[in-house]
Scaffold this motif. Structure first.
Motif, short mmCIF file in Angstrom:
data_model
loop_
_atom_site.label_atom_id
_atom_site.label_comp_id
_atom_site.label_asym_id
_atom_site.label_seq_id
_atom_site.Cartn_x
_atom_site.Cartn_y
_atom_site.Cartn_z
N THR A 1 -19.88 25.43 17.24
CA THR A 1 -18.88 24.35 17.30
C THR A 1 -18.71 23.87 18.74
O THR A 1 -18.58 24.67 19.67
N VAL B 1 -7.28 22.29 14.34
CA VAL B 1 -8.02 23.03 13.30
C VAL B 1 -8.29 22.21 12.05
O VAL B 1 -8.96 22.69 11.13
N GLU C 1 -18.87 32.58 11.26
CA GLU C 1 -19.85 31.49 11.23
C GLU C 1 -21.14 31.96 10.58
O GLU C 1 -21.77 31.22 9.80
N TYR D 1 -11.56 22.33 9.30
CA TYR D 1 -12.35 23.56 9.41
C TYR D 1 -11.96 24.55 8.30
O TYR D 1 -10.86 24.50 7.76
N ASP D 2 -12.87 25.47 8.02
CA ASP D 2 -12.58 26.51 7.03
C ASP D 2 -11.60 27.54 7.54
O ASP D 2 -10.84 28.13 6.78
N THR E 1 -13.48 27.01 14.11
CA THR E 1 -13.12 26.48 15.43
C THR E 1 -12.17 27.47 16.09
O THR E 1 -11.59 28.34 15.43
N LYS F 1 -17.16 27.22 8.48
CA LYS F 1 -17.04 26.26 9.59
C LYS F 1 -15.81 26.68 10.40
O LYS F 1 -14.68 26.60 9.92
N THR G 1 -5.61 24.60 6.85
CA THR G 1 -6.65 25.49 7.36
C THR G 1 -6.08 26.87 7.61
O THR G 1 -5.08 27.01 8.32
N GLY H 1 -9.42 28.62 11.49
CA GLY H 1 -9.18 28.39 12.91
C GLY H 1 -8.65 29.64 13.58
O GLY H 1 -7.75 30.29 13.04
#
Length: 561
Positions: free
Chosen positions: A81, A130, A29, A133-134, A36, A34, A2, A136
């Motif tokens: 998220t 992370v 987002e 997710y796309d 976090t 995606k 990530t 972090g």
């Protein structure tokens, strides 16, 4: 792997790293990624659960019961998220994990050191948080140069070396102060902050320069030259009227495009859609009406202790085009000066807290709201105050109290579960020497709402989940007795054994809950209880104005020629 964005800060604390990280996450987002976020805090406490609100501000609670830094609240208010305990790591937790492994023999007899064992554990925790997710975002608490932060900074330096610049980005938040005497902005603090960062092997890719006013292009070029950061990546982060403007400001400055280009995310994104944030800003900056809410607490001189309360009240107003004027009142002052301090309030909110100091002031505020028909919203300790007040002054239970404050109370209407869940119902003495950390009812739990109650109407549901953080509960042995006097138990736990919400049947709007609904309020959605409370306060304001109108008219008529 990530892609990771590391957010560091320099010069001084409280520059707004959490808001900056959350705002960038909101833009990413909105572009379809995606996202976090994670906070690395340098203090040695395992978590902030036992820290004084005066020192650290609010303890923010997640769905899984993790007690975290208030920056996690910013994260959840800005992105969809939902975070977990993996998203909040402290030095204390890192060391606890490493020592646990050492005791188990996981290191096979090696000498345990900061490098590589502590830094490896930090990197492991980051990877765990992370995964999936796309992108972090990882915020490092404190400022560059703090000795406590060095292991975290070394860990992220290693991650850049291991993953390369296409998978990591360093974003540094710093200060460009304006000196009125000189009549100019000063870039030297930023230069020295970056120099300190570079001395430990980290070259920032983006600079967010906090300033009271826009930074001239000439000053940006100077900063870029002396920090080795591209000029387009030197972004002025000026003070704005409200924090919900920040995502739009950073987007207008091209911050998200810099990040997407650097981390090679172009194939995953769409055009940014910040229309929700535009509506939030419009509602915040152009209210049609206003209400006055009195917040009766014990830490009001330190507003960060009630950060989520203030945000949730604001959200509740924004959903209706209402500005919420918050009057912060010390519960101690009500005890000393009386409930006259509450005069003119359209609503009264009593938030959570611990300990005996100020509790009687909260009880007095609950009584004032009950007797005067003023909307009352009790949260956690605010429920305890309302129950104690009702027991004493309506149910006639003299000396009623919480065992947190009076172990000898003849009517312990609030007590620990272990105190009242006995064969006889008698209060039993608890172990006063047990650890405080992690001994509370924490995290999201189901609440069943009773049909036809105010709570059920506000939520529009029969079951809801809310986050808890408390030790003491409504004593179930008094449920029937108080119910007979008009107290409605409108919400109960999943098994029905614990009272979670109470209302008063003959009051315009009186509701208290054991949980902390402020933790799930967001600027885009609000929260049903806060929206309902502000609506009730608006009605109370209208009622008082209507009642005052004849008197005002009579006064004008009396002085007419």
């Amino acid at each position: 792997m990530t892609p990771l964005i590391f957010v560091t800060g320099g010069v001084v604390s409280s520059l707004g790293k959490g808001i900056a990280a959350a705002s960038l996450a909101a833009i990413l987002e909105s572009r379809g990624l995606k996202v976090t976020l994670m906070k690395l805090d340098p203090y040695i406490n395992v978590d902030p659960g036992t820290m004084s609100p005066y020192q650290h501000g609010e303890v923010y609670v997640l769905d899984d019961g993790a007690e975290t830094d208030l920056d996690l609240g910013h994260y959840e208010r800005f992105v969809r998220t939902r975070l977990t305990r993996r998203n909040a790591i402290t030095t204390g937790r890192i060391y606890a994990n490493v020592l646990r492994k050492e005791r188990r023999g996981d290191y096979l007899g090696a000498t345990v050191q900061v490098i590589p064992h502590i830094t490896d554990e930090i990197k492991r925790c980051i990877d765990e948080a992370v995964a999936g997710y796309d992108v972090g975002l990882v915020e490092i608490g404190g400022t560059v140069g703090d000795i406590e932060s060095l292991p975290f900074l070394e860990a992220i330096r290693q991650l850049r070396s291991e993953r390369g610049p296409e998978k990591t980005l360093f974003m540094h938040l710093t200060l460009v102060p304006y000196l009125k005497a000189a009549g100019e902005l000063k870039t030297k603090p930023t230069q020295h902050s970056v120099k300190e960062l570079r001395s430990i092997g980290i070259q920032p890719d983006v600079l967010l320069c906090r300033s009271e006013q826009p930074i001239p292009e000439g000053e940006k070029r100077k900063i870029a030259l002396f920090t080795n950061v591209p000029e387009k990546a030197v972004i002025d982060a000026i003070d704005v009227p409200n924090i919900y403007r920040i995502p739009m400001w950073y987007h207008a400055k091209g911050l998200d495009n810099i990040v997407i280009e650097r981390l090679h995310l172009a194939g995953k994104v769409r055009e940014a859609d910040l229309s929700e944030w535009e509506r939030v800003v419009e509602a915040f900056e152009h209210p049609r009406e206003s209400v006055s809410i009195a917040i009766v607490g014990k830490y009001v001189e330190h507003k960060d202790a009630y950060k989520s309360i203030a945000e949730a009240l604001t959200h509740g107003g924004m959903k209706q085009g209402v500005r919420v004027d918050m009057r912060w009142i010390e519960a101690d002052d009500i005890e000393a000066q009386g409930v006259g301090l509450l005069a003119g309030a359209d609503g009264i909110l009593v938030p959570g807290g611990f300990g005996q100091r100020g509790f009687e002031g909260k009880v007095m505020a609950a009584r004032h709201a009950r007797e005067r028909g003023v909307p009352y919203f009790g949260i956690c300790y605010g429920l305890h105050a309302a129950v104690v007040e009702f027991a004493r002054n309506v149910a006639g239970l003299g000396g009623a109290n919480s065992t947190e404050n009076d172990r000898a109370s003849p009517h312990p209407v609030i007590a620990l579960i272990t105190e009242w869940r006995t064969a006889t119902g008698a209060v039993e003495r608890r172990d006063e020497t047990s650890d405080k950390g992690g001994t509370m009812r924490l995290g999201s739990q189901l609440c069943r709402l009773q049909p036809g109650t105010l709570a059920q109407r506000l939520y529009g549901a029969d079951e809801v989940h809310e986050r808890h953080r408390h030790r003491y509960e409504f004593n179930d042995h008094y449920r029937e007795q108080l119910g007979a006097k008009g107290m409605v138990m409108s919400g109960v736990s999943e098994d029905g054994s614990l009272v979670e919400m109470i209302e008063l049947a003959d009051h315009p709007w009186f509701l208290a809950c054991q949980a902390h609904p402020e933790f799930t309020s967001t600027p885009r959605d609000g929260h049903p209880l806060f929206v309902g409370f502000i609506k009730a306060a608006l009605a109370e304001r209208g009622r008082r104005q209507a009642a005052a109108a004849p008197a005002v008219a009579a006064g004008k008529e009396a002085v007419a020629p």
